[in-house]
Design a protein around this motif. Structure first.
Motif, PDB file in Angstrom:
ATOM      1  N   PRO A 120      -9.139  -7.865  -0.956  1.00 11.94           N
ATOM      2  CA  PRO A 120      -9.179  -6.787  -1.955  1.00 11.94           C
ATOM      3  C   PRO A 120      -7.885  -5.982  -1.913  1.00 11.94           C
ATOM      4  N   GLN A 121      -7.273  -5.780  -3.074  1.00 12.69           N
ATOM      5  CA  GLN A 121      -6.032  -5.021  -3.155  1.00 12.69           C
ATOM      6  C   GLN A 121      -6.046  -4.146  -4.407  1.00 12.69           C
ATOM      7  N   LEU A 122      -5.401  -3.015  -4.306  1.00 12.80           N
ATOM      8  CA  LEU A 122      -5.259  -2.124  -5.458  1.00 12.80           C
ATOM      9  C   LEU A 122      -4.045  -2.592  -6.259  1.00 12.80           C
ATOM     10  N   LEU A 123      -4.285  -3.119  -7.461  1.00 11.38           N
ATOM     11  CA  LEU A 123      -3.221  -3.711  -8.264  1.00 11.38           C
ATOM     12  C   LEU A 123      -3.208  -3.116  -9.668  1.00 11.38           C
ATOM     13  N   ASP A 124      -2.087  -3.312 -10.307  1.00 11.77           N
ATOM     14  CA  ASP A 124      -1.946  -2.891 -11.700  1.00 11.77           C
ATOM     15  C   ASP A 124      -2.448  -4.017 -12.601  1.00 11.77           C
ATOM     16  N   VAL A 125      -3.522  -3.761 -13.325  1.00 10.27           N
ATOM     17  CA  VAL A 125      -4.095  -4.749 -14.238  1.00 10.27           C
ATOM     18  C   VAL A 125      -4.053  -4.172 -15.649  1.00 10.27           C
ATOM     19  N   LYS A 126      -3.129  -4.663 -16.444  1.00  7.15           N
ATOM     20  CA  LYS A 126      -2.957  -4.185 -17.819  1.00  7.15           C
ATOM     21  C   LYS A 126      -2.803  -2.663 -17.854  1.00  7.15           C
ATOM     22  N   ASN A 127      -1.866  -2.193 -17.001  1.00 10.40           N
ATOM     23  CA  ASN A 127      -1.521  -0.763 -16.921  1.00 10.40           C
ATOM     24  C   ASN A 127      -2.657   0.112 -16.406  1.00 10.40           C
ATOM     25  N   GLU A 128      -3.557  -0.494 -15.681  1.00  8.11           N
ATOM     26  CA  GLU A 128      -4.657   0.257 -15.073  1.00  8.11           C
ATOM     27  C   GLU A 128      -4.793  -0.149 -13.605  1.00  8.11           C
ATOM     28  N   GLN A 129      -4.897   0.851 -12.715  1.00  9.47           N
ATOM     29  CA  GLN A 129      -5.045   0.585 -11.287  1.00  9.47           C
ATOM     30  C   GLN A 129      -6.489   0.171 -10.985  1.00  9.47           C
ATOM     31  N   THR A 234      -0.643  -3.269  18.312  1.00  9.16           N
ATOM     32  CA  THR A 234      -1.396  -2.018  18.341  1.00  9.16           C
ATOM     33  C   THR A 234      -1.607  -1.428  16.941  1.00  9.16           C
ATOM     34  N   VAL A 235      -1.307  -2.192  15.922  1.00  9.47           N
ATOM     35  CA  VAL A 235      -1.446  -1.727  14.551  1.00  9.47           C
ATOM     36  C   VAL A 235      -2.744  -2.262  13.936  1.00  9.47           C
ATOM     37  N   VAL A 236      -3.489  -1.395  13.292  1.00 11.93           N
ATOM     38  CA  VAL A 236      -4.700  -1.809  12.574  1.00 11.93           C
ATOM     39  C   VAL A 236      -4.511  -1.495  11.091  1.00 11.93           C
ATOM     40  N   ASN A 237      -5.017  -2.393  10.254  1.00 13.79           N
ATOM     41  CA  ASN A 237      -4.961  -2.184   8.806  1.00 13.79           C
ATOM     42  C   ASN A 237      -6.160  -1.344   8.384  1.00 13.79           C
ATOM     43  N   ILE A 238      -5.897  -0.250   7.712  1.00 14.52           N
ATOM     44  CA  ILE A 238      -6.948   0.676   7.294  1.00 14.52           C
ATOM     45  C   ILE A 238      -7.156   0.580   5.793  1.00 14.52           C
ATOM     46  N   MET A 239      -8.425   0.474   5.388  1.00 16.92           N
ATOM     47  CA  MET A 239      -8.790   0.593   3.981  1.00 16.92           C
ATOM     48  C   MET A 239     -10.049   1.467   3.923  1.00 16.92           C
ATOM     49  N   LEU A 242     -12.874   4.828  -0.412  1.00 13.60           N
ATOM     50  CA  LEU A 242     -12.953   5.877  -1.417  1.00 13.60           C
ATOM     51  C   LEU A 242     -12.617   5.250  -2.764  1.00 13.60           C
ATOM     52  N   GLU A 243     -12.544   6.063  -3.791  1.00 11.21           N
ATOM     53  CA  GLU A 243     -12.183   5.551  -5.115  1.00 11.21           C
ATOM     54  C   GLU A 243     -11.009   6.357  -5.662  1.00 11.21           C
ATOM     55  N   PRO A 244      -9.758   5.882  -5.566  1.00 11.50           N
ATOM     56  CA  PRO A 244      -9.374   4.604  -4.971  1.00 11.50           C
ATOM     57  C   PRO A 244      -9.375   4.683  -3.438  1.00 11.50           C
ATOM     58  N   PRO A 245      -9.405   3.555  -2.758  1.00  3.77           N
ATOM     59  CA  PRO A 245      -9.446   3.562  -1.294  1.00  3.77           C
ATOM     60  C   PRO A 245      -8.116   4.027  -0.694  1.00  3.77           C
ATOM     61  N   VAL A 246      -8.194   4.523   0.528  1.00  2.68           N
ATOM     62  CA  VAL A 246      -6.990   4.914   1.260  1.00  2.68           C
ATOM     63  C   VAL A 246      -6.535   3.697   2.067  1.00  2.68           C
ATOM     64  N   VAL A 247      -5.390   3.156   1.706  1.00  2.00           N
ATOM     65  CA  VAL A 247      -4.873   1.954   2.351  1.00  2.00           C
ATOM     66  C   VAL A 247      -3.621   2.312   3.138  1.00  2.00           C
ATOM     67  N   CYS A 248      -3.619   2.010   4.445  1.00  2.00           N
ATOM     68  CA  CYS A 248      -2.475   2.329   5.297  1.00  2.00           C
ATOM     69  C   CYS A 248      -2.574   1.546   6.603  1.00  2.00           C
ATOM     70  N   ASP A 249      -1.543   1.648   7.422  1.00  3.95           N
ATOM     71  CA  ASP A 249      -1.528   1.036   8.757  1.00  3.95           C
ATOM     72  C   ASP A 249      -1.467   2.143   9.792  1.00  3.95           C
ATOM     73  N   PHE A 250      -2.255   1.987  10.849  1.00 10.60           N
ATOM     74  CA  PHE A 250      -2.290   2.987  11.922  1.00 10.60           C
ATOM     75  C   PHE A 250      -1.948   2.304  13.245  1.00 10.60           C
ATOM     76  N   GLU A 280     -12.937   9.249  12.046  1.00 13.42           N
ATOM     77  CA  GLU A 280     -13.945   8.420  12.705  1.00 13.42           C
ATOM     78  C   GLU A 280     -13.799   6.948  12.296  1.00 13.42           C
ATOM     79  N   TYR A 281     -13.486   6.759  11.050  1.00 10.68           N
ATOM     80  CA  TYR A 281     -13.294   5.387  10.549  1.00 10.68           C
ATOM     81  C   TYR A 281     -12.121   4.722  11.261  1.00 10.68           C
ATOM     82  N   VAL A 282     -11.002   5.438  11.404  1.00 10.63           N
ATOM     83  CA  VAL A 282      -9.826   4.887  12.068  1.00 10.63           C
ATOM     84  C   VAL A 282     -10.118   4.591  13.541  1.00 10.63           C
TER      85      VAL A 282
END
Length: 353
Positions: A120-129, A234-239, A242-250, A280-282
């Motif tokens: 699952p990825q947040l992408l631009d689809v016809k000018n909509e996230q 030591t890096v974990v991928n975070i998603m 939420l709407e939209p989800p918070v995507v980052c690396d910790f 808590e999620y992280v």
């Protein structure tokens, strides 16, 4: 004299008949032709006119490629059942996978095992996230099946299960190219196998919720001989959901959870009222990653001890290819989200296509 009178009477009778015919002909318009001798135009007017059907252009369908449905034959393991149809909302193209089996391709002439998954990825689809489920196909070059087991694990599940594929109605099955499907399968010597699932979606409503959820948490299992170079990463991928989800690396060694969270709030990537839930999620993601690393090391050590030389040689020479869809005008741009990571068991792919 008598004969002459008879002949004269017959002649008079014939003349009278002819005169009567002429009289009848005159009363009908002066023509002596019968109705069968009407002009052609008159005959045509007595029948319905024949209407010619419009000419239709022949309809042509594009010829199907020999391996066109190969990517769809690889079951997308770990994808929620309700999301299966979302994969086909976009016309994905895996011509790169097909070309890999052609003459000169990376997989040509090799024995290959394929399984699918989604990212699952947040992408631009016809000018909509939008959150898009990107289909992925992993190809394993190996003389033997990479595994006959499935791992079941998620943040929601306290324990990890490693169970036989058949317990989840999954198995490696031979893939038959389109041009060979008229042949008897048992006579074909295919080099391509896909991970298939025979669980019918229509029967899911009869299963317990816990059983259905097992499919959502499935991962193709693999026990490598060597530790992945990033196994101690030591890096974990975070998603964060939420709407939209918070995507980052910790990075649990370099990042401070309090500072990390505050920065996301300041950047307006995370609502302030979600700070505690996010932390808590992280933390749970970090605990899970550490636990997985420890279990992987223990399992690998035992597997090496129990492995025969032939199987060990096969595992040492296995190669993983991770195929993403080809970019087309109909598909969103995925060039910036491609990663070599497959899953917690397979680690990273040797090649990303």
């Amino acid at each position: 004299m008598r004969r002459k009178r008879k002949a004269a009477a017959a002649k008079a009778e014939t003349a009278a008949v002819e005169a009567k015919r002429e009289e009848e002909g005159g009363s009908s318009g002066g023509s002596s032709k019968s109705s069968n001798e009407l002009p052609k135009e008159s005959k045509a007017s007595t029948r319905g006119k024949r209407i010619k059907a419009p000419k239709t252009e022949p309809e042509f369908f594009p010829e199907k490629r020999n391996l066109e449905d190969l990517w769809q034959a690889a079951f997308p393991v770990g994808t929620e059942w309700e999301n299966m149809d979302k994969i086909r909302e976009i016309n994905w193209n895996f011509s790169n996978l097909e070309k890999a089996f052609e003459e000169g391709g990376e997989l040509c002439g090799k024995k290959v095992y394929l399984f699918g998954c989604t990212e699952p990825q947040l992408l631009d689809v016809k000018n909509e996230q939008k959150i898009v489920l990107i289909p992925i196909v992993v190809a394993v070059i190996s003389p033997i099946p990479p595994s006959d087991k499935i791992g079941i694990k998620s943040v929601q599940r306290e324990t990890e299960e490693i169970i036989p594929m058949k317990a989840m109605k999954m198995a490696w099955v031979p893939y038959i190219p389109l041009e060979d499907r008229h042949s008897q399968v048992d006579r074909l010597k295919t080099q391509i196998f896909t991970l298939a699932c025979t669980q019918r979606r229509s029967a899911l409503k009869h299963l317990k919720i816990e059983r259905v959820k097992q499919y959502d948490y499935c991962l193709p299992y693999f026990q490598p001989l060597k530790a992945d170079e990033d196994e101690d990463d030591t890096v974990v991928n975070i998603m964060f959901p939420l709407e939209p989800p918070v995507v980052c690396d910790f990075d649990w060694e370099l990042d401070d959870i309090e500072e990390f969270t505050d920065e996301l709030v300041q950047e307006e990537a995370l609502p302030n009222d979600q700070k505690d839930a996010f932390k808590e999620y992280v933390k749970e993601q970090v605990r899970e990653r550490k636990r997985a690393q420890r279990q992987a090391k223990e399992a690998r050590k035992k597997a090496i001890e129990d492995m025969d030389p032939e199987t060990r040689a096969a595992f040492e020479n296995m190669r993983f290819y991770k195929f993403y869809p080809v970019q087309t005008p109909e598909t969103p741009d995925i060039s910036k989200v491609k990663v070599p990571y497959i899953n917690r068991y397979y680690g990273k792919a040797h090649f990303v296509m």
